[in-house]
Design an enzyme around this catalytic site. Structure first.
Site, PDB file in Angstrom:
ATOM      1  N   TRP A  22      19.619 -32.946  20.182  1.00  0.00           N
ATOM      2  CA  TRP A  22      19.036 -32.672  21.512  1.00  0.00           C
ATOM      3  C   TRP A  22      19.779 -33.427  22.601  1.00  0.00           C
ATOM      4  O   TRP A  22      19.634 -33.110  23.788  1.00  0.00           O
ATOM      5  CB  TRP A  22      17.559 -33.077  21.547  1.00  0.00           C
ATOM      6  CG  TRP A  22      16.696 -32.343  20.567  1.00  0.00           C
ATOM      7  CD1 TRP A  22      16.212 -32.841  19.382  1.00  0.00           C
ATOM      8  CD2 TRP A  22      16.199 -30.999  20.662  1.00  0.00           C
ATOM      9  NE1 TRP A  22      15.453 -31.888  18.742  1.00  0.00           N
ATOM     10  CE2 TRP A  22      15.428 -30.754  19.500  1.00  0.00           C
ATOM     11  CE3 TRP A  22      16.328 -29.989  21.611  1.00  0.00           C
ATOM     12  CZ2 TRP A  22      14.793 -29.537  19.262  1.00  0.00           C
ATOM     13  CZ3 TRP A  22      15.698 -28.767  21.371  1.00  0.00           C
ATOM     14  CH2 TRP A  22      14.943 -28.553  20.214  1.00  0.00           C
ATOM     15  N   LEU A  67      18.515 -17.220  -4.797  1.00  0.00           N
ATOM     16  CA  LEU A  67      18.950 -18.460  -4.133  1.00  0.00           C
ATOM     17  C   LEU A  67      17.814 -19.083  -3.317  1.00  0.00           C
ATOM     18  O   LEU A  67      17.116 -18.395  -2.574  1.00  0.00           O
ATOM     19  CB  LEU A  67      20.131 -18.146  -3.190  1.00  0.00           C
ATOM     20  CG  LEU A  67      20.649 -19.317  -2.345  1.00  0.00           C
ATOM     21  CD1 LEU A  67      21.384 -20.336  -3.199  1.00  0.00           C
ATOM     22  CD2 LEU A  67      21.546 -18.820  -1.208  1.00  0.00           C
ATOM     23  N   HIS A  95      30.471 -22.346  17.497  1.00  0.00           N
ATOM     24  CA  HIS A  95      29.159 -22.231  16.842  1.00  0.00           C
ATOM     25  C   HIS A  95      28.910 -20.799  16.376  1.00  0.00           C
ATOM     26  O   HIS A  95      28.317 -20.575  15.318  1.00  0.00           O
ATOM     27  CB  HIS A  95      28.044 -22.679  17.786  1.00  0.00           C
ATOM     28  CG  HIS A  95      28.088 -24.144  18.117  1.00  0.00           C
ATOM     29  ND1 HIS A  95      28.250 -25.111  17.148  1.00  0.00           N
ATOM     30  CD2 HIS A  95      28.002 -24.817  19.289  1.00  0.00           C
ATOM     31  CE1 HIS A  95      28.253 -26.307  17.719  1.00  0.00           C
ATOM     32  NE2 HIS A  95      28.115 -26.151  19.020  1.00  0.00           N
ATOM     33  N   ASP A 131      29.892 -29.363   9.953  1.00  0.00           N
ATOM     34  CA  ASP A 131      30.406 -30.029  11.154  1.00  0.00           C
ATOM     35  C   ASP A 131      31.756 -29.449  11.567  1.00  0.00           C
ATOM     36  O   ASP A 131      32.484 -28.895  10.738  1.00  0.00           O
ATOM     37  CB  ASP A 131      30.530 -31.537  10.857  1.00  0.00           C
ATOM     38  CG  ASP A 131      30.662 -32.363  12.127  1.00  0.00           C
ATOM     39  OD1 ASP A 131      30.285 -31.875  13.210  1.00  0.00           O
ATOM     40  OD2 ASP A 131      31.150 -33.510  12.027  1.00  0.00           O
TER      41      ASP A 131
END
Ligand code: IPE
Ligand code: IPE
Ligand code: MG
Length: 231
Positions: free
Chosen positions: A57, A119, A25, A8
């Site tokens: 959304w 991983l 972003h 976040d």
């Protein structure tokens, strides 16, 4: 160990610098590459990244489109490197509302890396813990209706096996960056006994050093799972 991260704060990171949220972003996507690379050295064998929630959304159309464009870029540019690094990629969430080309890229990456033994990377896209439980309930009910499962045989294990995380251990630690102290629909079932770390740093500021400090703090905790454990 399994670490889940609620990535976040990209938007606020950008806004504070007078930049568009999408730049945040973009920085966040770069950070994903750095953090994924740091996992083997930090003893993390499963990493779950919350990239897009079933509620995201609701954001402005251009932000949603920008995020989808970033997913496209990440999925197509990192396929070879992830495979070379022996990473096994799985996607959590309901892919059906995503664009067909994004779904193809996801499926391609999943298939190409499915036998890798390094991983385990889970990417949660259009993921909601409640939606995951609804989908699991539907598939269990379908099996009951078909006579494949007896109602009395439904157990916690049955539920776990019908989640997107089937065959994986629950997250030992859930990290959320950027100051908010909530799960925002992340791993509702799986987080029952997770430890939490709520950090002030935003996702673009979450470096491998911050990751290492957070893991060190986690290792100093005593997990009781309901029992009494002598310290
Ligand atoms: C990135 O952070 C997480 C995503 C939903 C892609 P945000 O976009 O929520 O950033 P803030 O919380 O607005 O700062
Ligand atoms: C949670 O962040 C979802 C992801 C990180 C993908 P949000 O920014 O969407 O959560 P809220 O709206 O603050 O709860
Ligand atoms: Mg946010």
């Amino acid at each position: 160990m399994h670490v889940g991260i609620i990535m976040d704060g990209n938007g606020r990171w950008a806004t504070r610098r007078g930049l568009a949220r999408l730049i945040g972003h973009k920085r966040g996507a770069t950070q994903v590459k750095t953090i994924v690379k740091s996992c083997p050295g930090l003893g993390v064998d499963t990493l779950t990244l919350y990239a897009f929630s079933t509620e995201n959304w609701k954001r402005a159309a251009h932000e949603v489109e920008g995020l989808m464009k970033l997913f496209r870029g990440y999925l197509s540019n990192n396929l070879v490197e992830l495979h070379e690094k022996n990473v096994c990629v799985r996607f959590l969430g309901d892919p059906s509302p995503l664009a067909p080309d994004i779904r193809d890229l996801m499926e391609n990456l999943r298939r190409m890396t499915r036998n890798n033994t390094g991983l385990q990377l889970n990417v949660a896209i259009n993921y909601g813990g409640r939606d995951e439980l609804v989908r699991a309930t539907r598939s269990i009910a379908t099996k009951v209706q078909a006579g494949e499962i007896e109602i009395s045989d439904i157990s916690e294990q049955t539920l776990s096996e019908h989640l997107d995380t089937k065959n994986q251990v629950d997250p030992d630690l859930i990290i959320r960056t950027a100051g908010e102290m909530r799960l925002s629909n992340f791993m509702t079932w799986q987080s029952a006994y997770s430890e939490f770390a709520f950090l002030e740093e935003s996702w673009p500021e979450f470096t491998p050093e911050v990751f290492e400090d957070t893991l060190q703090n986690f290792h100093s905790r005593t997990r009781q799972f309901g029992a009494v454990i002598a310290k």
